[in-house]
Scaffold this motif. Structure first.
Motif, PDB file in Angstrom:
ATOM      1  N   LEU A  24       0.873  -1.161   0.000  1.00  0.00           N
ATOM      2  CA  LEU A  24       0.000   0.000   0.000  1.00  0.00           C
ATOM      3  C   LEU A  24       0.913   1.213   0.000  1.00  0.00           C
ATOM      4  CD1 LEU A  24      -2.918  -0.580   2.556  1.00  0.00           C
ATOM      5  CD2 LEU A  24      -3.022  -0.526   0.069  1.00  0.00           C
ATOM      6  N   LEU A  25       0.780   2.038  -0.995  1.00  0.00           N
ATOM      7  CA  LEU A  25       1.574   3.256  -1.085  1.00  0.00           C
ATOM      8  C   LEU A  25       0.731   4.409  -0.555  1.00  0.00           C
ATOM      9  CD1 LEU A  25       3.015   2.734  -4.668  1.00  0.00           C
ATOM     10  CD2 LEU A  25       3.968   1.971  -2.491  1.00  0.00           C
ATOM     11  N   LEU A  26       1.234   5.018   0.507  1.00  0.00           N
ATOM     12  CA  LEU A  26       0.542   6.117   1.172  1.00  0.00           C
ATOM     13  C   LEU A  26       1.448   7.340   1.109  1.00  0.00           C
ATOM     14  CD1 LEU A  26      -0.125   3.884   4.233  1.00  0.00           C
ATOM     15  CD2 LEU A  26      -1.911   4.608   2.690  1.00  0.00           C
ATOM     16  N   PRO A  27       0.912   8.520   1.334  1.00  0.00           N
ATOM     17  CA  PRO A  27       1.789   9.690   1.368  1.00  0.00           C
ATOM     18  C   PRO A  27       2.885   9.483   2.428  1.00  0.00           C
ATOM     19  CG  PRO A  27      -0.504  10.363   1.352  1.00  0.00           C
ATOM     20  CD  PRO A  27      -0.486   8.871   1.537  1.00  0.00           C
ATOM     21  N   GLU A  28       4.120   9.514   1.987  1.00  0.00           N
ATOM     22  CA  GLU A  28       5.284   9.403   2.865  1.00  0.00           C
ATOM     23  C   GLU A  28       5.376   8.090   3.639  1.00  0.00           C
ATOM     24  OE1 GLU A  28       5.944  12.901   5.212  1.00  0.00           O
ATOM     25  OE2 GLU A  28       5.013  14.159   3.694  1.00  0.00           O
ATOM     26  N   ARG A  29       4.733   7.037   3.131  1.00  0.00           N
ATOM     27  CA  ARG A  29       4.737   5.748   3.843  1.00  0.00           C
ATOM     28  C   ARG A  29       4.440   4.613   2.873  1.00  0.00           C
ATOM     29  NH1 ARG A  29       0.883   4.456   9.019  1.00  0.00           N
ATOM     30  NH2 ARG A  29       1.829   2.466   9.547  1.00  0.00           N
ATOM     31  N   VAL A  30       5.049   3.460   3.134  1.00  0.00           N
ATOM     32  CA  VAL A  30       4.757   2.246   2.383  1.00  0.00           C
ATOM     33  C   VAL A  30       4.418   1.157   3.385  1.00  0.00           C
ATOM     34  CG1 VAL A  30       5.685   0.463   0.851  1.00  0.00           C
ATOM     35  CG2 VAL A  30       6.308   2.857   0.491  1.00  0.00           C
ATOM     36  N   VAL A  31       3.325   0.450   3.151  1.00  0.00           N
ATOM     37  CA  VAL A  31       2.907  -0.645   4.022  1.00  0.00           C
ATOM     38  C   VAL A  31       3.038  -1.943   3.237  1.00  0.00           C
ATOM     39  CG1 VAL A  31       1.003  -1.638   5.349  1.00  0.00           C
ATOM     40  CG2 VAL A  31       1.317   0.845   5.286  1.00  0.00           C
ATOM     41  N   VAL A  32       3.817  -2.881   3.757  1.00  0.00           N
ATOM     42  CA  VAL A  32       3.987  -4.189   3.128  1.00  0.00           C
ATOM     43  C   VAL A  32       2.837  -5.076   3.588  1.00  0.00           C
ATOM     44  CG1 VAL A  32       5.478  -6.197   2.884  1.00  0.00           C
ATOM     45  CG2 VAL A  32       6.499  -3.917   3.090  1.00  0.00           C
ATOM     46  N   LEU A  33       2.103  -5.629   2.638  1.00  0.00           N
ATOM     47  CA  LEU A  33       0.970  -6.502   2.950  1.00  0.00           C
ATOM     48  C   LEU A  33       1.434  -7.953   2.954  1.00  0.00           C
ATOM     49  CD1 LEU A  33      -1.682  -4.764   0.699  1.00  0.00           C
ATOM     50  CD2 LEU A  33      -1.357  -4.475   3.157  1.00  0.00           C
ATOM     51  N   HIS A  34       0.857  -8.732   3.838  1.00  0.00           N
ATOM     52  CA  HIS A  34       1.229 -10.141   3.964  1.00  0.00           C
ATOM     53  C   HIS A  34       0.055 -11.042   3.600  1.00  0.00           C
ATOM     54  CE1 HIS A  34       4.988  -9.049   5.867  1.00  0.00           C
ATOM     55  NE2 HIS A  34       4.309  -8.157   6.569  1.00  0.00           N
ATOM     56  N   GLY A  35       0.372 -12.266   3.245  1.00  0.00           N
ATOM     57  CA  GLY A  35      -0.664 -13.254   2.945  1.00  0.00           C
ATOM     58  C   GLY A  35      -1.550 -12.810   1.796  1.00  0.00           C
ATOM     59  N   ARG A  36      -2.829 -12.934   1.993  1.00  0.00           N
ATOM     60  CA  ARG A  36      -3.801 -12.612   0.944  1.00  0.00           C
ATOM     61  C   ARG A  36      -4.400 -11.221   1.098  1.00  0.00           C
ATOM     62  NH1 ARG A  36      -3.790 -16.826  -2.189  1.00  0.00           N
ATOM     63  NH2 ARG A  36      -3.703 -18.913  -1.311  1.00  0.00           N
ATOM     64  N   ALA A  37      -3.766 -10.366   1.893  1.00  0.00           N
ATOM     65  CA  ALA A  37      -4.307  -9.022   2.144  1.00  0.00           C
ATOM     66  C   ALA A  37      -4.494  -8.230   0.853  1.00  0.00           C
ATOM     67  CB  ALA A  37      -3.415  -8.267   3.113  1.00  0.00           C
ATOM     68  N   GLU A  59     -16.142 -18.480  -1.044  1.00  0.00           N
ATOM     69  CA  GLU A  59     -16.262 -19.418  -2.155  1.00  0.00           C
ATOM     70  C   GLU A  59     -14.881 -19.807  -2.686  1.00  0.00           C
ATOM     71  OE1 GLU A  59     -18.004 -19.138  -6.609  1.00  0.00           O
ATOM     72  OE2 GLU A  59     -19.387 -18.548  -5.012  1.00  0.00           O
ATOM     73  N   ALA A  60     -13.985 -18.838  -2.749  1.00  0.00           N
ATOM     74  CA  ALA A  60     -12.635 -19.090  -3.270  1.00  0.00           C
ATOM     75  C   ALA A  60     -11.766 -19.878  -2.287  1.00  0.00           C
ATOM     76  CB  ALA A  60     -11.953 -17.767  -3.618  1.00  0.00           C
ATOM     77  N   PHE A  61     -12.020 -19.703  -0.982  1.00  0.00           N
ATOM     78  CA  PHE A  61     -11.205 -20.343   0.048  1.00  0.00           C
ATOM     79  C   PHE A  61     -12.103 -21.046   1.060  1.00  0.00           C
ATOM     80  CE2 PHE A  61      -8.984 -16.523  -1.447  1.00  0.00           C
ATOM     81  CZ  PHE A  61      -7.841 -17.115  -1.956  1.00  0.00           C
TER      82      PHE A  61
END
Length: 84
Positions: A24-37, A59-61
């Motif tokens: 997730l690219l945010l103003p002045e920040r990057v958030v690394v997502l894990h798993g299926r987020a 349905e998918a999982f």
């Protein structure tokens, strides 16, 4: 009123090929997502209600605790201001 989550106006979802993960690219920040987020957030297009997102993921999982975890996850991101 039914909440139909969508990414905040200043939030961008990107896949980082080098890391092999979604960000997730945010103003002045990057958030690394894990798993299926990242996959969950791709469904947050402002058209689908939370219940529809849960149904699609269930349905998918089959057997995954989607009904309990996904609304909680989306609510947490909404509180951060990353979803509207």
């Amino acid at each position: 009123m039914t909440w139909r989550p969508a990414l905040g106006r200043t939030v961008v979802l990107r896949h980082d090929r080098v890391r092999g993960t979604d960000l997730l690219l945010l103003p002045e920040r990057v958030v690394v997502l894990h798993g299926r987020a990242g996959g969950v957030l791709r469904l947050c297009d402002g058209r689908r209600a939370v219940a529809e997102i849960v149904a699609e993921l269930s349905e998918a999982f089959p057997g995954a605790p989607v009904a309990a975890e996904v609304p909680e996850f989306l609510t947490a991101l909404r509180k951060e201001g990353w979803l509207r």
